[in-house]
Design a protein around this motif. Sequence first.
Motif, PDB file in Angstrom:
ATOM      1  N   LYS A 553       0.846  -1.185   0.000  1.00 49.17           N
ATOM      2  CA  LYS A 553       0.000   0.000   0.000  1.00 49.17           C
ATOM      3  C   LYS A 553       0.892   1.250   0.000  1.00 49.17           C
ATOM      4  O   LYS A 553       2.065   1.199   0.352  1.00 49.17           O
ATOM      5  N   SER A 556      -0.346   6.417   2.371  1.00 48.20           N
ATOM      6  CA  SER A 556      -1.677   6.721   2.915  1.00 48.20           C
ATOM      7  C   SER A 556      -2.582   5.489   2.844  1.00 48.20           C
ATOM      8  O   SER A 556      -3.802   5.589   2.786  1.00 48.20           O
ATOM      9  N   ALA A 557      -1.948   4.327   2.891  1.00 50.47           N
ATOM     10  CA  ALA A 557      -2.661   3.060   3.063  1.00 50.47           C
ATOM     11  C   ALA A 557      -3.635   2.748   1.938  1.00 50.47           C
ATOM     12  O   ALA A 557      -4.672   2.139   2.143  1.00 50.47           O
ATOM     13  N   GLN A 558      -3.267   3.166   0.730  1.00 45.46           N
ATOM     14  CA  GLN A 558      -4.118   2.866  -0.423  1.00 45.46           C
ATOM     15  C   GLN A 558      -3.488   1.806  -1.318  1.00 45.46           C
ATOM     16  O   GLN A 558      -2.271   1.745  -1.446  1.00 45.46           O
ATOM     17  N   ASP A 559      -4.327   1.012  -1.917  1.00 45.60           N
ATOM     18  CA  ASP A 559      -3.905   0.102  -2.964  1.00 45.60           C
ATOM     19  C   ASP A 559      -4.293   0.753  -4.280  1.00 45.60           C
ATOM     20  O   ASP A 559      -5.469   0.814  -4.638  1.00 45.60           O
ATOM     21  N   SER A 564      -8.354   0.624  -3.572  1.00 44.50           N
ATOM     22  CA  SER A 564      -8.894   0.273  -2.266  1.00 44.50           C
ATOM     23  C   SER A 564      -8.186   1.129  -1.223  1.00 44.50           C
ATOM     24  O   SER A 564      -7.002   1.413  -1.400  1.00 44.50           O
TER      25      SER A 564
ATOM     26  N   LEU B 165      -5.895  -6.517   3.639  1.00 35.68           N
ATOM     27  CA  LEU B 165      -6.741  -5.341   3.454  1.00 35.68           C
ATOM     28  C   LEU B 165      -6.939  -5.196   1.951  1.00 35.68           C
ATOM     29  O   LEU B 165      -6.131  -4.606   1.251  1.00 35.68           O
ATOM     30  N   SER B 166      -8.033  -5.777   1.475  1.00 33.70           N
ATOM     31  CA  SER B 166      -8.277  -5.865   0.054  1.00 33.70           C
ATOM     32  C   SER B 166      -9.527  -5.074  -0.300  1.00 33.70           C
ATOM     33  O   SER B 166      -9.871  -4.120   0.400  1.00 33.70           O
ATOM     34  N   LYS B 167     -10.190  -5.477  -1.360  1.00 40.23           N
ATOM     35  CA  LYS B 167     -11.307  -4.674  -1.849  1.00 40.23           C
ATOM     36  C   LYS B 167     -12.582  -5.505  -1.935  1.00 40.23           C
ATOM     37  O   LYS B 167     -12.543  -6.664  -2.350  1.00 40.23           O
ATOM     38  N   ILE B 182      -8.364   6.905   7.362  1.00 39.87           N
ATOM     39  CA  ILE B 182      -7.781   7.986   6.567  1.00 39.87           C
ATOM     40  C   ILE B 182      -8.720   8.422   5.442  1.00 39.87           C
ATOM     41  O   ILE B 182      -8.802   9.595   5.117  1.00 39.87           O
ATOM     42  N   HIS B 183      -9.416   7.451   4.870  1.00 42.71           N
ATOM     43  CA  HIS B 183     -10.261   7.756   3.711  1.00 42.71           C
ATOM     44  C   HIS B 183     -11.724   7.687   4.143  1.00 42.71           C
ATOM     45  O   HIS B 183     -12.298   6.600   4.270  1.00 42.71           O
ATOM     46  N   GLU B 186     -14.788   5.136   3.429  1.00 48.37           N
ATOM     47  CA  GLU B 186     -14.348   4.040   2.568  1.00 48.37           C
ATOM     48  C   GLU B 186     -13.936   2.823   3.401  1.00 48.37           C
ATOM     49  O   GLU B 186     -13.656   2.929   4.597  1.00 48.37           O
ATOM     50  N   PHE B 187     -13.919   1.689   2.722  1.00 48.93           N
ATOM     51  CA  PHE B 187     -13.695   0.425   3.414  1.00 48.93           C
ATOM     52  C   PHE B 187     -12.739  -0.464   2.637  1.00 48.93           C
ATOM     53  O   PHE B 187     -12.749  -0.470   1.411  1.00 48.93           O
ATOM     54  N   TYR B 188     -11.953  -1.237   3.375  1.00 53.37           N
ATOM     55  CA  TYR B 188     -11.283  -2.399   2.816  1.00 53.37           C
ATOM     56  C   TYR B 188     -12.215  -3.600   2.994  1.00 53.37           C
ATOM     57  O   TYR B 188     -13.178  -3.531   3.752  1.00 53.37           O
TER      58      TYR B 188
END
Lengths: 585, 585
Positions: A553, A556-559, A564, B165-167, B182-183, B186-188
């Motif tokens: 990630k 900022s903990a995004q994929d 995601s 931590l996926s989608k 942070i987002h 939104e969710f993982y």
Amino acid sequence: MSRTLVLETLEKLNETVTLKGWVQRRRDLGGLIFIDLRDASGVVQVVFNQDHKEATEIADTLRSEYVIEVTGEVVKRDPSTVNENIQTGELEVVADSLNVLSKAETPPFQIEDDAVSEDVRLKYRYVDLKRQKLQDTLRTRHKTTAAIREFLNNEFFVDVETPFLSKSTPEGARDYLVPSRIHHGEFYALPQSPQIYKQLLMLSGFERYYQIVKCFRDEDLRRDRQPEFTQVDIEKSFTDVEDMIDLNERLLQYVFKEVKDIDVEIPFARMTYDDAMLKYGVDKPDTRFGMELVELSDFSKDVDFKVFKSTVENGGIVKAIVVKDSADKYSRKDIEALEEYVKLYGAKGLAWLKYNDGAFTGPIAKFFSEDKQNELKEILGADENDLVFFGADKASVVNASLGNLRNKLGKELDLIDEDKYNFVWITDWPLFEYDEDEERFVAAHHPFTSPKEEDIELLETTPEKVKANAYDIVLNGYELGGGSIRISNPELQEKMFKALGFSEKQMHDQFGFLIEAFKYGAPPHGGLAYGLDRLVMLLTKTDNIRDVIAFPKTSSAQDLMMDSPSNVSNRQLNELHLQIKPEGK
Amino acid sequence: MSRTLVLETLEKLNETVTLKGWVQRRRDLGGLIFIDLRDASGVVQVVFNQDHKEATEIADTLRSEYVIEVTGEVVKRDPSTVNENIQTGELEVVADSLNVLSKAETPPFQIEDDAVSEDVRLKYRYVDLKRQKLQDTLRTRHKTTAAIREFLNNEFFVDVETPFLSKSTPEGARDYLVPSRIHHGEFYALPQSPQIYKQLLMLSGFERYYQIVKCFRDEDLRRDRQPEFTQVDIEKSFTDVEDMIDLNERLLQYVFKEVKDIDVEIPFARMTYDDAMLKYGVDKPDTRFGMELVELSDFSKDVDFKVFKSTVENGGIVKAIVVKDSADKYSRKDIEALEEYVKLYGAKGLAWLKYNDGAFTGPIAKFFSEDKQNELKEILGADENDLVFFGADKASVVNASLGNLRNKLGKELDLIDEDKYNFVWITDWPLFEYDEDEERFVAAHHPFTSPKEEDIELLETTPEKVKANAYDIVLNGYELGGGSIRISNPELQEKMFKALGFSEKQMHDQFGFLIEAFKYGAPPHGGLAYGLDRLVMLLTKTDNIRDVIAFPKTSSAQDLMMDSPSNVSNRQLNELHLQIKPEGK
């Protein structure tokens, strides 16, 4: 015809083979077409000539990253065309037939192009993962876990899986939560470590446990950490500090031999936490070079330099580092840049002196009498062209700023032998540290770490003095792992929670079942946990944690590839009994 | 003195050893005290006598589950007192000294008492885990994963970790969600399987991947499944159905040999999905016994029995099973109980006939003419004292009810050889199944499964007829694992999503990146995933999934020991921008 791997062609000279893989490169040369064919084992050159017209016609349509199947004969190359950059460089395959298994569009970036931004790479991670470096690091990661498992299996450790849907606890970092659909308004938490579970396994008599397992921390953004990280988690019953150190030295020795063919000498060096802070200013000292911190607090008591003197009078400390034979390398401007650097660690400034022609020079030189200058030279061992940096502040600031400055200078001045693997155990940790935000003592490791026997009586009176049966293993300035001998006595565990400021009720609600568990026959036990990502980073000499994780990630903990985290449907939120608050509230 | 394990005493006759472990049992006998000392390796008898008064006095205070350290000499027991139930039964240790490491209160239940309710066991799981059966199953689980890893490592598979931590994706079961701090909003999602990641690894050229990894499904309560389960996940490039079957047969053969020392013969039997449904009514047939389903739809077209006749006329089917030589074992009341059982699978009733004295008897016998009775006898191969059960309904109901009835009767009548390991591959699965709730076709496996080449043209016209390159491995009536050759052509993948009813937009939003990924050179690839929990259940012959998991959840997804899920603080909810809806809304 069954497939031959590229590397297997080395054994198949003059045989006909079928290769499958990707087109790495195509060159046309005087009616001949040359393909570099890549598979997971390596790269080999394939030649298409006019003796095999049909194949050569198809070859003419090939582009980078096409997936193909080629049949042909393995022959020796002409000595003048040997390619020494690849293992199969003395061979080539003369193609009889060619089959395109899958076409490929031009990838969004050139695979080995280092100039591509990391965000683009992460968005197209499946392309980025074709890079040789990432292929190598991930394969090294596999070799590392395989070696760890092999060693621990041979030592009769049992791999036991512990739950991911666990419980939120108030101690430690922020938890990731998982809402329950069945239990209205309730949540699971993803584990920050399997600490409690592994201790319960000791109580159940498993005696030797390990697990290589994902753990989760919802960290603050400023720390460039991954929200999920992998821990090599070990616990053993009927053990003590010496036994744990011995076990883990043999484990690391085994891993470095298996993975890197490096002979690591054991036993490793050891250093108490106090010594590490004294000499290196940090709890993970890089001992591959000197430039140790020098304590000047006593010296500073009677100097004329007010900054030093009053710092010591107010309970602070003064320390210095001596940069040997480097005074001429650092201009005022360079030093100002270093001053900015130490300010990151809370320092208000960076006093310095140079030693030239038998005397200290620099803006603060005038504050030191000739006697004090001589004394200083003596203490520091200063010599011609040395540069001295000072820190004067409370101990934590001085240590952090000089300790990190030392590491920075070590790299800048190329003082570090990159082929060295300097392991050192840091022992005798404080049991507590004071949390200035929460205005209370918190556990320096975690609340299950045992105090040294002789310090137990200090728990209630002077917790800051209590030392722990804790040990960290540090390699080249990085913490590889840490552990401790645990508390196995329920009364002592209660005392510990009280010292941490838990009320009876909090203790009962959060850890009641654990304290009870210890009442049914608890063996002495201890353990250690490694950060696998860090270990692999050191084994593969990369600075970027994302290089050792297949699908990492961002900070900022995004994929960016999967996009995601993302929005979910109202149906999903309803099932979980949740509402999202409007932004800004 | 260094510790000797209990089992090591076998090699230490007449030597002095130090043992550490738990008091399993204490008996006092004529001034002697006998302790059964247990450690992770086994149990041994320790004797305290009056030659060592101090030790014997301490021994007198010992109670069950105390943790002790004993030093003494290993001696041969008198032949008359040999205990054949334990491996060390010919020895005992005569204690010199004794040290209590930890006292123990009386546990909440007797460890080996089978009458204790499972809820109590789960609450005190750390006590329950001391049970020999759980110790054994968890150690077998470890041996199983170790053997799997060893085999796959030797075949050059690379263990790659994929994200937790996926989608969230709309296909498949319900996801567990993880809110992002942070987002906002939104969710993982926790992965239901690493399917997409492992296919991306194939696109990246890893060629051979495996992982033993937790997966998550927020299932409906009525299915007794664990919310988190462990998958052995395998994927390979340049493979096909035959290659995957061969690989996995060798893998299973290796595992059964290593873990259970059982020689499994390969290749395994194979059966098409259609055949399995025809003969066994279920897609995971237990082939350890006969009693196959007999097709009677043709026969029923011209019977007088209206139930059969009209079922067939309305597109349903009629089938039967013949329970050999058992008519006298089943009273009307017994049969009524079986009728209740098949109603669980949707059957409206359970017609039956007995064959006695050369004729069918029973309530429906009168509806069959003598000719039809003779024809029926012929088709069924009915014989004296046979009992015949019939199903007449739509195919899915008949198959489910008779297929499950067959399994039930097989167990009841002891027709199953428990020492047999009957592996069978189920092949040629339908690509789609019709979802009656959603009124559309859904993927029978998952949307990445490839259709058989010759059926691709049916995708848009008669999807129900399309067969897949999919295979399940079934052992003794349980699905061990399943897999398929994947779609590796982006156009075909788009076609597949369309057949599943995805709009362009849905396809782009959910799987756009994946379809794009296939455009940069996709090798043919396929894989298989095993349910590790099920595999270990079969290896350890337990029916209870909680026996193979160290810290399982209840059927309502609760951890009774940790008391999880649980409430969390408002601070935590605020950080996640969440509000809990009031109950009942």
